[in-house]
Scaffold this motif. Structure first.
Motif, PDB file in Angstrom:
ATOM      1  N   SER A  30       0.808  -1.220   0.000  1.00 11.68           N
ATOM      2  CA  SER A  30       0.000   0.000   0.000  1.00 11.68           C
ATOM      3  C   SER A  30       0.841   1.270   0.000  1.00 11.68           C
ATOM      4  CB  SER A  30      -0.948   0.010   1.201  1.00 11.68           C
ATOM      5  OG  SER A  30      -0.204  -0.005   2.405  1.00 11.68           O
ATOM      6  N   THR A  31       2.106   1.173   0.397  1.00 12.56           N
ATOM      7  CA  THR A  31       2.954   2.354   0.432  1.00 12.56           C
ATOM      8  C   THR A  31       3.815   2.499  -0.818  1.00 12.56           C
ATOM      9  OG1 THR A  31       4.673   1.132   1.607  1.00 12.56           O
ATOM     10  CG2 THR A  31       3.080   2.349   2.947  1.00 12.56           C
ATOM     11  N   TYR A  32       3.560   1.656  -1.814  1.00  6.70           N
ATOM     12  CA  TYR A  32       4.381   1.685  -3.022  1.00  6.70           C
ATOM     13  C   TYR A  32       3.552   2.012  -4.254  1.00  6.70           C
ATOM     14  CZ  TYR A  32       7.719  -0.774  -0.067  1.00  6.70           C
ATOM     15  OH  TYR A  32       8.575  -1.124   0.945  1.00  6.70           O
ATOM     16  N   ASP A  33       4.182   2.690  -5.196  1.00  8.48           N
ATOM     17  CA  ASP A  33       3.605   2.785  -6.527  1.00  8.48           C
ATOM     18  C   ASP A  33       3.715   1.402  -7.146  1.00  8.48           C
ATOM     19  OD1 ASP A  33       5.188   6.023  -7.240  1.00  8.48           O
ATOM     20  OD2 ASP A  33       3.489   5.479  -5.952  1.00  8.48           O
ATOM     21  N   MET A  34       2.659   0.965  -7.817  1.00 13.21           N
ATOM     22  CA  MET A  34       2.599  -0.395  -8.327  1.00 13.21           C
ATOM     23  C   MET A  34       2.398  -0.413  -9.838  1.00 13.21           C
ATOM     24  SD  MET A  34       3.074  -2.497  -5.835  1.00 13.21           S
ATOM     25  CE  MET A  34       2.488  -4.037  -6.567  1.00 13.21           C
ATOM     26  N   GLY A  35       2.841  -1.504 -10.443  1.00 14.16           N
ATOM     27  CA  GLY A  35       2.722  -1.596 -11.890  1.00 14.16           C
ATOM     28  C   GLY A  35       2.318  -2.977 -12.362  1.00 14.16           C
ATOM     29  N   TRP A  36       1.800  -3.002 -13.570  1.00 13.53           N
ATOM     30  CA  TRP A  36       1.563  -4.243 -14.301  1.00 13.53           C
ATOM     31  C   TRP A  36       2.577  -4.315 -15.438  1.00 13.53           C
ATOM     32  CZ3 TRP A  36      -1.376  -8.353 -13.173  1.00 13.53           C
ATOM     33  CH2 TRP A  36      -2.408  -8.206 -12.247  1.00 13.53           C
ATOM     34  N   PHE A  37       3.030  -5.516 -15.689  1.00 20.18           N
ATOM     35  CA  PHE A  37       3.992  -5.777 -16.745  1.00 20.18           C
ATOM     36  C   PHE A  37       3.524  -7.001 -17.517  1.00 20.18           C
ATOM     37  CE2 PHE A  37       7.223  -2.967 -14.929  1.00 20.18           C
ATOM     38  CZ  PHE A  37       6.783  -2.873 -13.616  1.00 20.18           C
ATOM     39  N   ARG A  38       4.075  -7.207 -18.705  1.00 16.98           N
ATOM     40  CA  ARG A  38       3.714  -8.408 -19.452  1.00 16.98           C
ATOM     41  C   ARG A  38       4.903  -8.906 -20.244  1.00 16.98           C
ATOM     42  NH1 ARG A  38      -0.488  -5.701 -23.867  1.00 16.98           N
ATOM     43  NH2 ARG A  38       1.102  -4.663 -25.169  1.00 16.98           N
ATOM     44  N   GLN A  39       4.860 -10.199 -20.539  1.00 15.72           N
ATOM     45  CA  GLN A  39       5.923 -10.810 -21.328  1.00 15.72           C
ATOM     46  C   GLN A  39       5.305 -11.758 -22.339  1.00 15.72           C
ATOM     47  OE1 GLN A  39       9.018 -12.828 -19.100  1.00 15.72           O
ATOM     48  NE2 GLN A  39      10.470 -12.579 -20.799  1.00 15.72           N
ATOM     49  N   PRO A  41       5.712 -14.417 -25.650  1.00 13.46           N
ATOM     50  CA  PRO A  41       6.704 -15.435 -25.998  1.00 13.46           C
ATOM     51  C   PRO A  41       7.827 -14.864 -26.843  1.00 13.46           C
ATOM     52  CG  PRO A  41       4.492 -16.286 -26.288  1.00 13.46           C
ATOM     53  CD  PRO A  41       4.345 -14.821 -25.990  1.00 13.46           C
ATOM     54  N   GLY A  42       9.058 -15.132 -26.437  1.00 12.88           N
ATOM     55  CA  GLY A  42      10.212 -14.689 -27.193  1.00 12.88           C
ATOM     56  C   GLY A  42      10.547 -13.218 -27.061  1.00 12.88           C
ATOM     57  N   LYS A  43       9.844 -12.532 -26.173  1.00 13.82           N
ATOM     58  CA  LYS A  43      10.078 -11.093 -26.010  1.00 13.82           C
ATOM     59  C   LYS A  43      10.461 -10.772 -24.572  1.00 13.82           C
ATOM     60  CE  LYS A  43       7.043  -9.496 -29.723  1.00 13.82           C
ATOM     61  NZ  LYS A  43       5.959  -8.539 -30.097  1.00 13.82           N
ATOM     62  N   GLU A  44      11.024  -9.577 -24.397  1.00  8.65           N
ATOM     63  CA  GLU A  44      11.375  -9.108 -23.062  1.00  8.65           C
ATOM     64  C   GLU A  44      10.099  -8.704 -22.313  1.00  8.65           C
ATOM     65  OE1 GLU A  44      15.702  -8.971 -23.377  1.00  8.65           O
ATOM     66  OE2 GLU A  44      14.796  -7.528 -22.019  1.00  8.65           O
ATOM     67  N   ARG A  45      10.190  -8.752 -20.992  1.00  4.35           N
ATOM     68  CA  ARG A  45       9.085  -8.249 -20.176  1.00  4.35           C
ATOM     69  C   ARG A  45       8.984  -6.736 -20.376  1.00  4.35           C
ATOM     70  NH1 ARG A  45       9.906 -10.429 -14.577  1.00  4.35           N
ATOM     71  NH2 ARG A  45       9.166 -12.318 -15.546  1.00  4.35           N
ATOM     72  N   GLU A  46       7.759  -6.233 -20.478  1.00  2.00           N
ATOM     73  CA  GLU A  46       7.557  -4.815 -20.742  1.00  2.00           C
ATOM     74  C   GLU A  46       6.537  -4.206 -19.800  1.00  2.00           C
ATOM     75  OE1 GLU A  46       6.365  -4.840 -24.851  1.00  2.00           O
ATOM     76  OE2 GLU A  46       4.290  -5.369 -24.389  1.00  2.00           O
ATOM     77  N   PHE A  47       6.679  -2.919 -19.614  1.00  2.00           N
ATOM     78  CA  PHE A  47       5.756  -2.145 -18.781  1.00  2.00           C
ATOM     79  C   PHE A  47       4.401  -2.056 -19.448  1.00  2.00           C
ATOM     80  CE2 PHE A  47       4.101   1.345 -16.378  1.00  2.00           C
ATOM     81  CZ  PHE A  47       3.548   2.227 -17.296  1.00  2.00           C
ATOM     82  N   VAL A  48       3.342  -2.139 -18.641  1.00  2.00           N
ATOM     83  CA  VAL A  48       1.980  -1.972 -19.151  1.00  2.00           C
ATOM     84  C   VAL A  48       1.300  -0.750 -18.526  1.00  2.00           C
ATOM     85  CG1 VAL A  48      -0.320  -2.989 -19.329  1.00  2.00           C
ATOM     86  CG2 VAL A  48       1.717  -4.440 -19.588  1.00  2.00           C
ATOM     87  N   ALA A  49       1.315  -0.678 -17.183  1.00  2.00           N
ATOM     88  CA  ALA A  49       0.590   0.398 -16.503  1.00  2.00           C
ATOM     89  C   ALA A  49       1.178   0.595 -15.114  1.00  2.00           C
ATOM     90  CB  ALA A  49      -0.896   0.065 -16.394  1.00  2.00           C
ATOM     91  N   VAL A  50       1.009   1.801 -14.593  1.00  2.47           N
ATOM     92  CA  VAL A  50       1.483   2.127 -13.247  1.00  2.47           C
ATOM     93  C   VAL A  50       0.423   2.929 -12.520  1.00  2.47           C
ATOM     94  CG1 VAL A  50       2.639   4.263 -13.989  1.00  2.47           C
ATOM     95  CG2 VAL A  50       3.410   3.088 -11.906  1.00  2.47           C
ATOM     96  N   ILE A  51       0.356   2.769 -11.201  1.00  2.00           N
ATOM     97  CA  ILE A  51      -0.558   3.539 -10.362  1.00  2.00           C
ATOM     98  C   ILE A  51       0.190   3.946  -9.107  1.00  2.00           C
ATOM     99  CG2 ILE A  51      -1.503   1.446  -9.273  1.00  2.00           C
ATOM    100  CD1 ILE A  51      -4.226   2.936  -9.177  1.00  2.00           C
ATOM    101  N   THR A  52       0.006   5.209  -8.707  1.00  2.00           N
ATOM    102  CA  THR A  52       0.678   5.681  -7.504  1.00  2.00           C
ATOM    103  C   THR A  52       0.028   5.088  -6.259  1.00  2.00           C
ATOM    104  OG1 THR A  52      -0.727   7.652  -7.583  1.00  2.00           O
ATOM    105  CG2 THR A  52       1.485   7.834  -8.525  1.00  2.00           C
ATOM    106  N   ARG A  53       0.715   5.237  -5.125  1.00  2.00           N
ATOM    107  CA  ARG A  53       0.270   4.585  -3.899  1.00  2.00           C
ATOM    108  C   ARG A  53      -1.135   5.017  -3.497  1.00  2.00           C
ATOM    109  NH1 ARG A  53       5.166   6.831  -0.439  1.00  2.00           N
ATOM    110  NH2 ARG A  53       6.078   6.515  -2.488  1.00  2.00           N
ATOM    111  N   THR A  69      -7.396  -0.244 -17.746  1.00  2.00           N
ATOM    112  CA  THR A  69      -7.487   0.622 -16.572  1.00  2.00           C
ATOM    113  C   THR A  69      -6.880  -0.080 -15.374  1.00  2.00           C
ATOM    114  OG1 THR A  69      -9.544   1.615 -17.394  1.00  2.00           O
ATOM    115  CG2 THR A  69      -9.017   1.927 -15.061  1.00  2.00           C
ATOM    116  N   ILE A  70      -5.910   0.572 -14.759  1.00  2.00           N
ATOM    117  CA  ILE A  70      -5.292   0.043 -13.543  1.00  2.00           C
ATOM    118  C   ILE A  70      -5.973   0.668 -12.335  1.00  2.00           C
ATOM    119  CG2 ILE A  70      -3.457   1.797 -13.536  1.00  2.00           C
ATOM    120  CD1 ILE A  70      -1.562  -0.356 -12.405  1.00  2.00           C
ATOM    121  N   SER A  71      -6.171  -0.113 -11.291  1.00  2.00           N
ATOM    122  CA  SER A  71      -6.766   0.400 -10.060  1.00  2.00           C
ATOM    123  C   SER A  71      -6.203  -0.385  -8.888  1.00  2.00           C
ATOM    124  CB  SER A  71      -8.292   0.303 -10.103  1.00  2.00           C
ATOM    125  OG  SER A  71      -8.701  -1.053 -10.239  1.00  2.00           O
TER     126      SER A  71
END
Length: 116
Positions: A30-39, A41-53, A69-71
């Motif tokens: 709860s005290t951290y900004d959080m994110g979703w990422f995705r990977q 096949p055959g690709k690097e993991r990448e950023f998808v979305a971020v939400i502040t604390r 939508t991130i929540s």
């Protein structure tokens, strides 16, 4: 040590929707900004979305803006990713972590497969 557990993935047709969840055990994010990422096949993991604390600011990669939508619910120690108008190129394993992707060990992720 926080352990992250992602869920909610599945197989869906293009244009469909899914809601992913990420729950933490062994601690709180709860005290951290959080994110979703995705990977894909055959690709690097990448950023998808971020939400502040507090949830007051959110940001997305360009190709999901207007569709995803991130929540978060800090009382439940859970973050969410609502994904609408899914496309085949969204097919990947989706993960959550802090916004840098480096604070905790990655969970097992949840597979999202979008058929055309």
């Amino acid at each position: 040590q926080v352990q992250l557990v992602e869920s909610g993935g599945g197989l869906v047709q293009a244009g469909g929707s899914l809601r992913l969840s990420c729950a933490a055990s062994g601690g709180t994010f709860s005290t951290y900004d959080m994110g979703w990422f995705r990977q894909a096949p055959g690709k690097e993991r990448e950023f998808v979305a971020v939400i502040t604390r507090s949830g007051s600011f959110r940001n997305y990669r360009d190709d999901v803006k207007g569709r995803f939508t991130i929540s978060r619910d800090n009382a439940k120690n859970t973050i969410y990713l609502q994904m609408n108008s899914l496309k085949p190129e969204d097919t990947a394993v989706y993960y959550c972590n802090d916004n840098t992707g480096h604070r905790w060990a990655w969970g097992q992720g949840t597979q999202v497969t979008v058929s055309s």
